[in-house]
Enzyme design. Structure first.
Site, mmCIF file in Angstrom:
data_model
loop_
_atom_site.group_PDB
_atom_site.id
_atom_site.type_symbol
_atom_site.label_atom_id
_atom_site.label_comp_id
_atom_site.label_asym_id
_atom_site.label_seq_id
_atom_site.Cartn_x
_atom_site.Cartn_y
_atom_site.Cartn_z
ATOM 1 N N LYS A 1 8.182 9.799 17.322
ATOM 2 C CA LYS A 1 9.172 8.725 17.375
ATOM 3 C C LYS A 1 9.603 8.438 18.815
ATOM 4 O O LYS A 1 9.747 7.284 19.200
ATOM 5 C CB LYS A 1 10.376 9.095 16.516
ATOM 6 C CG LYS A 1 10.025 9.093 15.024
ATOM 7 C CD LYS A 1 11.113 9.778 14.228
ATOM 8 C CE LYS A 1 10.796 9.817 12.745
ATOM 9 N NZ LYS A 1 11.675 10.780 12.033
ATOM 10 N N ALA B 1 8.563 2.563 -3.447
ATOM 11 C CA ALA B 1 9.443 2.279 -4.580
ATOM 12 C C ALA B 1 10.710 1.580 -4.104
ATOM 13 O O ALA B 1 11.205 0.654 -4.754
ATOM 14 C CB ALA B 1 9.797 3.573 -5.315
ATOM 15 N N GLU C 1 10.294 19.908 4.074
ATOM 16 C CA GLU C 1 9.045 20.043 3.319
ATOM 17 C C GLU C 1 8.703 21.512 3.120
ATOM 18 O O GLU C 1 9.194 22.388 3.841
ATOM 19 C CB GLU C 1 7.886 19.417 4.117
ATOM 20 C CG GLU C 1 8.196 18.079 4.728
ATOM 21 C CD GLU C 1 7.566 16.951 3.942
ATOM 22 O OE1 GLU C 1 6.618 17.219 3.180
ATOM 23 O OE2 GLU C 1 8.039 15.809 4.077
ATOM 24 N N LYS D 1 4.908 6.125 11.407
ATOM 25 C CA LYS D 1 4.999 6.564 12.809
ATOM 26 C C LYS D 1 3.838 7.462 13.208
ATOM 27 O O LYS D 1 3.388 7.443 14.342
ATOM 28 C CB LYS D 1 6.308 7.291 13.074
ATOM 29 C CG LYS D 1 6.369 8.580 12.314
ATOM 30 C CD LYS D 1 7.628 9.333 12.404
ATOM 31 C CE LYS D 1 7.588 10.443 11.364
ATOM 32 N NZ LYS D 1 7.272 10.024 9.978
ATOM 33 N N CYS E 1 0.852 -1.194 0.000
ATOM 34 C CA CYS E 1 0.000 0.000 0.000
ATOM 35 C C CYS E 1 0.880 1.234 0.000
ATOM 36 O O CYS E 1 1.486 1.571 1.020
ATOM 37 C CB CYS E 1 -0.906 -0.004 1.226
ATOM 38 S SG CYS E 1 -1.886 -1.503 1.325
#
Lengths: 430, 430
Positions: free
Chosen positions: B205, B16, B190, B105, B9
């Protein structure tokens, strides 16, 4: 509640640690296994020796038969050290159907392949996490955590004594003999330090690591070994000027299906994480095709750290017993062993020599490298005050060992080179 | 040969990587498991998207039912990210009797306890090594390698983006915004960096790590979180003068049965091995009663490193299937959660403030620390050129958080203190 019965062989530093952990962490161990872990017998040399751990004197025995032939004992923990006696004890234990946990790298380097095969035939567990880098779960990480990757190189600081000595030599600018004497006083080095300082101990560990990492039956004899006795603080200072730190490195590398395995002093770039491993600590740096670079760091020896590894292995055996799956987590070498030829072992090299301080000296030296087709990366020439000589330091570009040996031979024959003082492998990969 | 059928999924970065490792390391994987591992279906958002991995287009589907309701699929790998959709997919997979490997996570921090319990009830495996510190097999080391020890503290650099930013700020003396912009350009951060730089990612985490290390149901809400936005290069330079390096540390510590869990910028002594962890690398430092100190270092993210962790978990599930022992390696929290009160959380603190440069200033400030019963370890006072003020830096001895908050309140009320610029936790152990 199920009781698992254990025979403990050896009550020295590690054995005492095992007893302490079984005593002190009962609650955690019971939570992990659902079983009670009971030491039934302890094999010792001298029943009356004073020990720094409390055990019921009735458990002590000097006869290995009391453990090996005892039908109630299901698991044998071997932490007595030595080679032949330990080998026979482990072998008989396996023949009698007992699972084995051992911390004995000396014995495993010699007989590990045979014993692993025997355990597999018998459907028994034989675990030995404690044998390499005591407190670091490195074998487990290679066998499980990184199992889906293809590893191509390991570099390990796997001997705490030599790492302590090199750290002190570097930080305090003190000679080898001086620091060794101090290490012996502090108990970090043995009275006879040769197994540590000449690299044999590290060689055994890197042989075991290479077996697992490359699934090949690497033997102790396959390891090229060189110790740290000849390292001088001058070497370290000059290396420092070039941006390197000296470490005794156990190295195992694979290209395609061929491997090289060695223990030798290596110059690492200062930003390599292994250079931050100081004093008696150990670390193993792993290069995998997919994972890239990982490092496992921790105490390489010591009573309790090593005992943690032993008891964690014991927990593994007990869990497998409860599940009925002992003898399934073997790592029998799958590939034939192929060692690289000299022409296939590449690295950079650091040369340090004393030569005549006259015109043309450097040209002569350069010719020798050129004729071996080795190009030079870094050069340092310093005049020596006292004599008419110069100190010359050269770091080459990548060259293979055959080229390198040719250079050494030719330099030794060159009259203007008075002394080829030191030569080290240089590893620059991140 | 047995074929194990897998539903994948997600086919982003990690997905990949999983496909590539299954393709490229077939020989090794077959040697490890004795089985063929076959991806039967791949769940994606867009079937026609161009991808940098080759897969049979017939495998792609946009319907989770094709995986969750597919009776042939025995193992579901969830690497799609996000929280709610992933949670429902994993839950349904477990309900339908499928083993799960996940790297998620975010989802685990929220729903991990519930899903672990469900997997246990169903006798299924649910592994998630990849969810914390991608390429580092840290969960396995806590669960197995160090299982016989009692751990009392973890400190982790578990977010690569913030570690990259702090490394660059420190090495290049560049401000936070500047380095962040560069990290975004390089793809290390990001477009919306808040989950990284404000500490949420690290908090998830460290919550997962604390659950395992202390066997307690620690939740995300239990983690005190502070990010790195307000760190200045001046803070770093002053800390450096005192012998410290700044790192964003996920910290989990236990005294007796009570724990504290936090993410915040921490000043570590320069010789602490965590300070050698640079750029986007991660590391987890573990303190155990018996083992002492160990560290696990490696890439915290990235396609292939994370995929190695996923596929190594997959190998674990497959081995368990062959042995018939799935659902036995659970780590269900055994102890009730008890968080430390402010009065029980101790550390040293670093204070930096701008104050009036007049006689008596330092006396006033010292009085505040004394009245909170905090003694001072290191002090630095520098006159500011432009204004009539002085920069004052103080490192305290150990104090608890209640004492510390009292000092902050009192300093803020003191007119001669113009600005309490920054406050950091200091960790000097090791």
């Amino acid at each position: 509640m199920q009781r698992m019965k254990i025979g403990l062989c050896g009550l020295g530093t590690v054995g005492a640690g095992v007893v302490k952990i079984l005593q002190n962490h009962q609650k955690e161990l019971h939570h992990q296994t659902g079983c009670e872990l009971e030491i039934m017998k302890i094999l010792v040399n001298d029943i009356h020796k004073k020990r720094n751990v409390q055990v019921d004197p009735d458990l002590l025995t000097t006869s290995s038969d009391d453990i090996v032939e005892n039908e109630e004992i299901q698991i044998v923990i071997e932490v007595m050290g030595g080679i032949d006696e330990a080998y026979h004890l482990v072998k008989r234990s396996l023949e009698n159907g007992k699972h084995v946990v051992t911390a004995n790298k000396d014995m495993l380097a010699e007989y590990g392949l045979e014993l692993t095969e025997l355990a597999r035939e018998k459907g028994l567990d034989m675990f030995y996490e404690a044998s390499v880098a005591g407190g670091i779960p490195i074998l487990r990480s290679l066998k499980e955590g990184l199992v889906s990757d293809r590893l191509h190189k390991l570099m390990g600081i796997v001997n705490g004594t030599t790492n302590y000595i090199l750290t002190k030599m570097d930080e305090d600018e003190r000679g080898f003999e001086d620091v060794l004497a101090e290490a012996q006083e502090l108990g970090y080095a043995e009275a006879d330090p040769s197994s540590d300082v000449d690299g044999l101990d590290a060689a055994r560990k890197i042989a075991l690591l290479a077996r697992l990492a490359f699934s090949m039956p690497v033997e102790l004899d396959d390891v090229e070994v060189r110790g740290i006795r000849k390292i001088s603080t001058e070497d370290m200072k000059l290396a420092d000027q070039f941006g390197y730190k000296m470490k005794l490195i156990g190295l195992a590398a694979r290209d395609e299906d061929k491997v090289e395995v060695s223990v030798e002093p290596v110059l690492l770039k200062k930003d390599h994480p292994l250079t931050s491993v100081k004093n008696e600590y150990n670390a193993v740096y792993v290069y995998g095709d997919a994972v890239g670079e990982t490092m496992f760091y921790g105490p390489g020896a010591g009573s309790l750290p090593t005992a943690v590894a032993v008891v964690s292995d014991l927990v593994g055996v007990v869990k497998n017993m409860v599940l009925g799956v002992n003898g399934t987590s073997y790592v029998i070498p799958q590939y034939a062993k192929q060692l690289k030829a000299k022409e296939e072992i590449y690295s950079k090299f650091f040369f340090r020599m004393e030569a005549e301080d006259v015109a043309g000296t450097f040209l002569e030296i350069t010719k020798i490298f050129t004729s071996a087709e080795i190009s030079l990366d870094k050069i340092l020439q310093l005049p020596k005050k006292k004599k008419q000589t110069a100190e010359i330091v050269i770091v080459t570009h990548l060259a293979n060992k055959a080229q390198f040996e040719q250079v050494v031979e030719n330099l030794n024959q060159l009259p203007i080179v008075h002394q080829l003082k030191s030569i080290y492998r240089v590893e620059e990969q991140a």
